[in-house]
Design an enzyme around this catalytic site. Structure first.
Site, PDB file in Angstrom:
ATOM      1  N   HIS A  72       2.690  -1.380 -18.691  1.00 20.21           N
ATOM      2  CA  HIS A  72       2.421  -2.804 -18.453  1.00 20.21           C
ATOM      3  C   HIS A  72       0.923  -3.016 -18.272  1.00 20.21           C
ATOM      4  CE1 HIS A  72       6.546  -4.579 -17.346  1.00 20.21           C
ATOM      5  NE2 HIS A  72       6.708  -3.546 -18.131  1.00 20.21           N
ATOM      6  N   TYR A 201       5.194 -12.090  -9.380  1.00 20.38           N
ATOM      7  CA  TYR A 201       5.276 -12.169  -7.919  1.00 20.38           C
ATOM      8  C   TYR A 201       5.078 -13.636  -7.550  1.00 20.38           C
ATOM      9  CZ  TYR A 201       4.570  -7.064  -7.658  1.00 20.38           C
ATOM     10  OH  TYR A 201       4.691  -5.702  -7.783  1.00 20.38           O
ATOM     11  N   PRO A 293       7.242  -3.267   0.167  1.00 21.79           N
ATOM     12  CA  PRO A 293       7.285  -3.000  -1.278  1.00 21.79           C
ATOM     13  C   PRO A 293       6.431  -3.941  -2.129  1.00 21.79           C
ATOM     14  CG  PRO A 293       9.334  -4.034  -0.553  1.00 21.79           C
ATOM     15  CD  PRO A 293       8.541  -3.755   0.681  1.00 21.79           C
ATOM     16  N   LYS A 297       3.613   0.300  -3.802  1.00 24.93           N
ATOM     17  CA  LYS A 297       2.781   1.463  -3.475  1.00 24.93           C
ATOM     18  C   LYS A 297       3.535   2.639  -2.859  1.00 24.93           C
ATOM     19  CE  LYS A 297      -1.085   0.119  -4.966  1.00 24.93           C
ATOM     20  NZ  LYS A 297      -0.560   0.162  -6.341  1.00 24.93           N
ATOM     21  N   TYR A 384      -3.833  -2.741  -7.534  1.00 25.06           N
ATOM     22  CA  TYR A 384      -2.476  -2.676  -8.096  1.00 25.06           C
ATOM     23  C   TYR A 384      -2.303  -1.444  -8.988  1.00 25.06           C
ATOM     24  CZ  TYR A 384       2.092  -4.231  -9.556  1.00 25.06           C
ATOM     25  OH  TYR A 384       3.449  -4.294  -9.760  1.00 25.06           O
TER      26      TYR A 384
HETATM   27  C1  PHB Z   1      11.098  -3.022  -8.463  1.00 26.95           C
HETATM   28  O1  PHB Z   1      11.153  -3.125  -9.705  1.00 26.95           O
HETATM   29  O2  PHB Z   1      12.075  -2.635  -7.808  1.00 26.95           O
HETATM   30  C2  PHB Z   1       9.837  -3.395  -7.798  1.00 26.95           C
HETATM   31  C3  PHB Z   1       8.723  -3.667  -8.560  1.00 26.95           C
HETATM   32  C4  PHB Z   1       7.542  -4.027  -7.931  1.00 26.95           C
HETATM   33  C5  PHB Z   1       7.478  -4.113  -6.556  1.00 26.95           C
HETATM   34  C6  PHB Z   1       8.594  -3.812  -5.793  1.00 26.95           C
HETATM   35  C7  PHB Z   1       9.778  -3.450  -6.412  1.00 26.95           C
HETATM   36  O3  PHB Z   1       6.327  -4.493  -5.967  1.00 26.95           O
END
Ligand code: PHB
Ligand code: APR
Length: 393
Positions: A72, A201, A293, A297, A384
């Site tokens: 990505h 997000y 989450p 990280k 990130y």
């Molecule tokens: C997930 O795909 O489970 C996932 C992706 C990004 C995050 C947290 C969880 O920041």
């Protein structure tokens, strides 16, 4: 029994460390409380930094990730009804992240370990660590009703947040730092095409939402929920309706919904234990630190600990540089605290903490400010994709 490095826990940390050491001829045994099937049934996040990808390849377990994972080049932040893309690749001089589930990572590492013939003892009960402040540490455990003693040079505590190793260090030798957030994440996995090619997000006055994925036909979505909520109170319909409300209209309009195949609520916590070395016992990954989450990280921090411990153990065994073992904790903690900061910042900027409209507007201003300049976007992007690993030695 005797080995060079006793590893407690067969999560990603323990398996990755074990495999890397094994390839250098450093003997190790992994002791895991659960069964292999149980370990593989846990659904966790799925965004790998470059450092983690490189380590998996170095461990000889990267082939399926390279075939089936998806690179990505960007993520989006949505707030105030609009969407801002963070071009990770352009802002970081070419770095990207890999979307590949942690469950798959664990699977590949288990397969590699089995192929290498290295020993993992599953369903090891009553694991206890002893004498790690001496030159002769030991681990005891019960297997099939028999008490077994494992003598070793070093112990790696890779047994997660609830494990036994951190709890075994003297209370006056450890210092812990913690923040518990007043909400949880309700996650849903479904066999539907992801709503977007890249992760979104979302900040919304009703609460945070995240659109993620595992494959082009398997989506992972989350909405912020109350810690009092029970999974049973969230029908699929209620989940999809709430998710749509929190996304920009153009995204919500194209969301494909379907039956959930997994639904669970997870609490959010920041936690760090200092130091990470106690005599000949090293804490690694979730045993030493937890991040919420939001910045993806958790697994990646475990990987950077493993990389550092692998480097210092290899140099201790192969070059006699035992002095470097004392650097493990400080080197890891420098990177950990920066990832703690980023995860806390992402969490703070994106979630609803109260029903205070002032706080909502401040979050929107913060996101507008950061996404509105190259400097702000670069800060988000470089954290990130993952800050660089420190070279020891
Ligand atoms: C997930 O795909 O489970 C996932 C992706 C990004 C995050 C947290 C969880 O920041
Ligand atoms: N004895 C033996 N094994 C134990 C014990 C014990 N007393 N306690 C826990 N374990 C095992 C757990 O069953 C688990 O398989 O240790 C393992 C720890 O694995 P994880 O919790 O996955 O921790 P870690 O390997 O550090 O993985 C890093 O990053 O994305 C995050 O939380 C996510 O698991 C992920 C972590």
């Amino acid at each position: 029994m005797r080995t060079q490095v006793a590893i407690i826990g067969a999560g990603p940390s323990g398996l990755l460390l074990g495999q890397l050491l094994h390839l250098q001829g450093i003997d190790n045994v992994i002791l895991e409380a659960r069964s292999g099937d149980y370990v593989l049934s846990r659904i966790r996040a799925g965004v790998l930094e470059q450092g983690m990808m490189d380590l998996l390849r170095k461990a000889g377990a990267g082939a399926r990730m390279d075939r089936e994972g998806h690179l990505h080049e960007g993520i989006s932040l949505s707030f105030s009804g609009r969407r801002e893309r963070i071009d990770l690749k352009q802002l970081t001089g070419g770095k990207t992240v890999m979307v590949y589930g942690q469950t798959e990572v664990t699977h590949d590492l288990m397969d590699a370990r089995q192929a290498a013939g290295a020993q993992t003892i599953y369903e090891a009960q009553d694991v206890a660590v002893h004498d790690f402040y001496t030159d002769h540490p030991r681990v005891t455990f019960v297997k099939d009703g028999q008490l077994v003693e494992l003598h070793c040079d070093y112990i790696a505590g890779c047994d997660g947040f609830h494990g036994v190793t951190r709890q075994s260090v003297p209370a006056d030798a450890i210092r812990t730092f913690e923040r518990v957030y007043p909400f949880g994440w309700l996650g849903v996995l479904s066999h539907t095409p992801p709503v977007s090619d890249e992760l979104i997000y979302a900040n919304h006055e009703r609460g945070f939402a995240l659109c993620s994925m595992r494959t082009p036909t398997l989506s992972r979505y989350y909405v912020q929920c109350s810690l009092e909520d029970k999974v049973g109170e969230w029908s699929d319909q209620r989940f999809w309706d709430e998710l749509k409300r929190r996304l920009p209209a153009d995204v919500a309009d194209t969301l494909v919904t379907g039956p959930s195949i997994e639904k669970s609520i997870a609490p959010l916590r920041s936690f760090v234990a200092e130091p990470m070395k106690y005599g000949r016992l090293f804490l690694v990954g979730d045993a030493a630190h937890i991040v919420p989450p939001t910045g993806a990280k958790g697994l990646n921090l475990a990987a950077s600990d493993v990389s550092t411990l692998y480097d210092v153990l290899r140099m201790a065994y192969q070059e006699g540089r035992t002095d470097l073992l004392d650097k493990y904790s400080e080197v890891c903690l420098r990177r950990i605290w920066k990832a703690e900061r980023f995860s806390w910042w992402m969490t703070s900027a994106l979630h609803r903490f109260s029903d205070d409209p002032f706080a909502q507007r401040i979050q929107e201003a913060e996101l507008d400010y950061f996404t509105g300049s190259v400097a702000g976007r670069t800060t988000i992007a470089e954290n990130y994709v993952g800050l660089p690993y420190e070279v020891v030695g």
